[in-house]
Design a protein around this motif. Structure first.
Motif, mmCIF file in Angstrom:
data_model
loop_
_atom_site.group_PDB
_atom_site.id
_atom_site.type_symbol
_atom_site.label_atom_id
_atom_site.label_comp_id
_atom_site.label_asym_id
_atom_site.label_seq_id
_atom_site.Cartn_x
_atom_site.Cartn_y
_atom_site.Cartn_z
ATOM 1 N N MET A 107 48.348 36.077 41.715
ATOM 2 C CA MET A 107 47.837 35.296 40.601
ATOM 3 C C MET A 107 46.336 35.542 40.489
ATOM 4 O O MET A 107 45.649 35.745 41.493
ATOM 5 C CB MET A 107 48.120 33.806 40.806
ATOM 6 C CG MET A 107 49.608 33.486 40.946
ATOM 7 S SD MET A 107 50.640 34.137 39.599
ATOM 8 C CE MET A 107 50.060 33.152 38.229
ATOM 9 N N GLY A 108 45.804 35.519 39.268
ATOM 10 C CA GLY A 108 44.389 35.777 39.035
ATOM 11 C C GLY A 108 43.477 34.905 39.865
ATOM 12 O O GLY A 108 42.447 35.370 40.372
ATOM 13 N N GLU A 109 43.844 33.650 40.055
ATOM 14 C CA GLU A 109 42.981 32.734 40.823
ATOM 15 C C GLU A 109 42.899 33.094 42.310
ATOM 16 O O GLU A 109 42.019 32.613 43.014
ATOM 17 C CB GLU A 109 43.411 31.273 40.641
ATOM 18 C CG GLU A 109 44.824 30.976 41.043
ATOM 19 C CD GLU A 109 45.823 31.023 39.883
ATOM 20 O OE1 GLU A 109 46.920 30.456 40.042
ATOM 21 O OE2 GLU A 109 45.525 31.641 38.843
ATOM 22 N N ALA A 137 39.361 35.379 33.499
ATOM 23 C CA ALA A 137 40.247 34.749 34.485
ATOM 24 C C ALA A 137 39.471 34.177 35.672
ATOM 25 O O ALA A 137 40.057 33.552 36.547
ATOM 26 C CB ALA A 137 41.281 35.757 34.979
ATOM 27 N N GLY A 138 38.149 34.416 35.707
ATOM 28 C CA GLY A 138 37.324 33.851 36.774
ATOM 29 C C GLY A 138 37.238 34.688 38.035
ATOM 30 O O GLY A 138 36.824 34.183 39.083
ATOM 31 N N ILE A 139 37.619 35.960 37.964
ATOM 32 C CA ILE A 139 37.505 36.844 39.140
ATOM 33 C C ILE A 139 36.024 37.149 39.328
ATOM 34 O O ILE A 139 35.393 37.749 38.473
ATOM 35 C CB ILE A 139 38.352 38.113 38.950
ATOM 36 C CG1 ILE A 139 39.838 37.719 38.863
ATOM 37 C CG2 ILE A 139 38.107 39.101 40.089
ATOM 38 C CD1 ILE A 139 40.776 38.853 38.511
ATOM 39 N N ARG A 140 35.473 36.718 40.459
ATOM 40 C CA ARG A 140 34.003 36.715 40.651
ATOM 41 C C ARG A 140 33.366 38.086 40.748
ATOM 42 O O ARG A 140 32.231 38.267 40.353
ATOM 43 C CB ARG A 140 33.660 35.939 41.929
ATOM 44 C CG ARG A 140 34.066 34.500 41.868
ATOM 45 C CD ARG A 140 32.976 33.509 41.868
ATOM 46 N NE ARG A 140 31.660 34.047 42.010
ATOM 47 C CZ ARG A 140 30.712 33.524 42.747
ATOM 48 N NH1 ARG A 140 30.950 32.452 43.429
ATOM 49 N NH2 ARG A 140 29.515 34.053 42.796
ATOM 50 N N HIS A 141 34.074 39.057 41.318
ATOM 51 C CA HIS A 141 33.466 40.367 41.569
ATOM 52 C C HIS A 141 34.309 41.474 40.953
ATOM 53 O O HIS A 141 35.549 41.416 40.990
ATOM 54 C CB HIS A 141 33.313 40.605 43.074
ATOM 55 C CG HIS A 141 32.534 39.513 43.752
ATOM 56 N ND1 HIS A 141 31.166 39.480 43.756
ATOM 57 C CD2 HIS A 141 32.941 38.409 44.409
ATOM 58 C CE1 HIS A 141 30.755 38.402 44.410
ATOM 59 N NE2 HIS A 141 31.819 37.734 44.797
ATOM 60 N N PHE A 142 33.627 42.477 40.422
ATOM 61 C CA PHE A 142 34.298 43.616 39.798
ATOM 62 C C PHE A 142 33.517 44.888 40.120
ATOM 63 O O PHE A 142 32.288 44.899 40.023
ATOM 64 C CB PHE A 142 34.383 43.431 38.277
ATOM 65 C CG PHE A 142 34.935 44.617 37.549
ATOM 66 C CD1 PHE A 142 36.270 44.975 37.679
ATOM 67 C CD2 PHE A 142 34.117 45.391 36.746
ATOM 68 C CE1 PHE A 142 36.776 46.087 37.022
ATOM 69 C CE2 PHE A 142 34.614 46.501 36.079
ATOM 70 C CZ PHE A 142 35.953 46.846 36.218
ATOM 71 N N TRP A 143 34.246 45.934 40.535
ATOM 72 C CA TRP A 143 33.640 47.250 40.751
ATOM 73 C C TRP A 143 34.281 48.230 39.776
ATOM 74 O O TRP A 143 35.507 48.262 39.624
ATOM 75 C CB TRP A 143 33.894 47.762 42.159
ATOM 76 C CG TRP A 143 33.149 47.071 43.258
ATOM 77 C CD1 TRP A 143 32.357 45.965 43.183
ATOM 78 C CD2 TRP A 143 33.170 47.460 44.638
ATOM 79 N NE1 TRP A 143 31.883 45.651 44.436
ATOM 80 C CE2 TRP A 143 32.360 46.543 45.341
ATOM 81 C CE3 TRP A 143 33.795 48.480 45.330
ATOM 82 C CZ2 TRP A 143 32.165 46.633 46.720
ATOM 83 C CZ3 TRP A 143 33.599 48.571 46.699
ATOM 84 C CH2 TRP A 143 32.779 47.655 47.385
ATOM 85 N N LEU A 144 33.450 49.051 39.157
ATOM 86 C CA LEU A 144 33.915 50.133 38.306
ATOM 87 C C LEU A 144 33.513 51.444 38.973
ATOM 88 O O LEU A 144 32.332 51.659 39.240
ATOM 89 C CB LEU A 144 33.291 50.040 36.910
ATOM 90 C CG LEU A 144 33.792 51.064 35.902
ATOM 91 C CD1 LEU A 144 35.250 50.787 35.542
ATOM 92 C CD2 LEU A 144 32.932 51.033 34.648
#
Length: 196
Positions: A107-109, A137-144
Motif C-alpha cells: 500500500m502507498g502508505e 500519495a505521501g511517499i516522502r522520498h523519490f529517486w530518479l
C-alpha cells in the motif's frame, strides 16, 4: 474494427470508467510487470541491460545499510488508490508491510521511498506521471535514475516531499557516488555498475 475482430482480440475491452486495482490483480494472462495508471493498463517493454543492472546495484547498496524497520523490494506493485497501481523499480517499505512470500503488492502508505530507473519507452511516466502520483500519495522520498554520458553510469536525482506544497523538491544530484542520510544512511558507489 468489426465486432468479430473485437471478440477475437486477445485483450479485454476496458470498462468505460477504466480499470481498478482489483482488475489489475484478477485479469487473466496479463504480462508480468503490468502497471495501472489512471485506470489504464500499461504494459512494460523489454528493458535495456543498464536498467536491470542499475536496479541490482541500488538494491544491493540499499540493503547493505538498511535498518531493521525497513525492507527493500524490487518491481512490486504499490497501490496508491483505486485507479493507480504503479510498479516502482525499487521501493523501500516499512518492515511490517511485508506479509510473506506470496504477497503481490504494498500500500502507498507503507512506502518510504520509490525509485524509478528511466527507460526510453517510459520516460514521461518515470519523470512526470509517477513522481506526481507518489507525491500525492505521501511517499516522502523519490529517486530518479538515468544513464549519464560519457561513461554511461547512473546519475541519481534525489527528491524529498515538501510539506507546504505537497510536491517533490530536488535535494541533490549524484554521479559517481550517492551518500545521503535520508530515509536512512546510504552510501553506494555508482561506478560499481561496470562490474555487473
Amino acid at each position: 474494427m468489426t465486432a468479430e475482430s473485437v471478440e477475437q482480440s486477445r485483450w479485454p475491452m476496458p470498462p468505460t470508467d477504466g480499470y481498478t486495482v482489483d482488475d489489475l490483480f484478477t485479469l487473466p494472462d496479463l504480462p508480468p510487470h503490468t502497471e495501472l495508471i489512471d485506470g489504464s493498463l500499461v504494459l512494460v517493454s523489454p528493458q535495456r541491460y543498464f536498467h536491470f543492472t542499475a536496479i541490482d546495484l541500488l538494491v544491493s547498496g540499499l540493503r547493505r545499510t538498511i535498518p531493521s524497520d525497513f525492507k527493500v523490494a524490487r518491481e512490486m506493485t504499490v497501490v496508491l488508490d483505486r485507479r493507480n497501481g504503479p510498479e516502482p523499480d525499487i521501493s523501500v517499505v516499512r518492515a511490517e508491510a511485508k506479509k510473506g512470500p506470496l504477497q503481490t503488492r504494498f500500500m502507498g502508505e507503507d512506502v518510504v521511498m520509490a525509485v524509478e530507473v528511466v527507460s526510453p519507452e517510459s520516460e514521461s511516466r518515470d519523470r512526470h506521471t509517477k513522481p506526481h502520483k507518489y507525491a500525492a500519495a505521501g511517499i516522502r522520498h523519490f529517486w530518479l535514475v538515468d544513464m549519464a554520458n560519457p561513461n554511461l553510469h547512473p546519475v541519481i536525482e534525489v527528491y524529498e516531499l515538501a510539506h507546504v506544497t505537497g510536491t517533490y523538491a530536488l535535494t541533490g544530484i549524484y554521479h559517481d557516488r550517492i551518500k545521503v542520510d535520508v530515509p536512512y544512511a546510504i552510501d553506494i558507489d555508482l561506478t560499481a555498475i561496470d562490474e555487473l
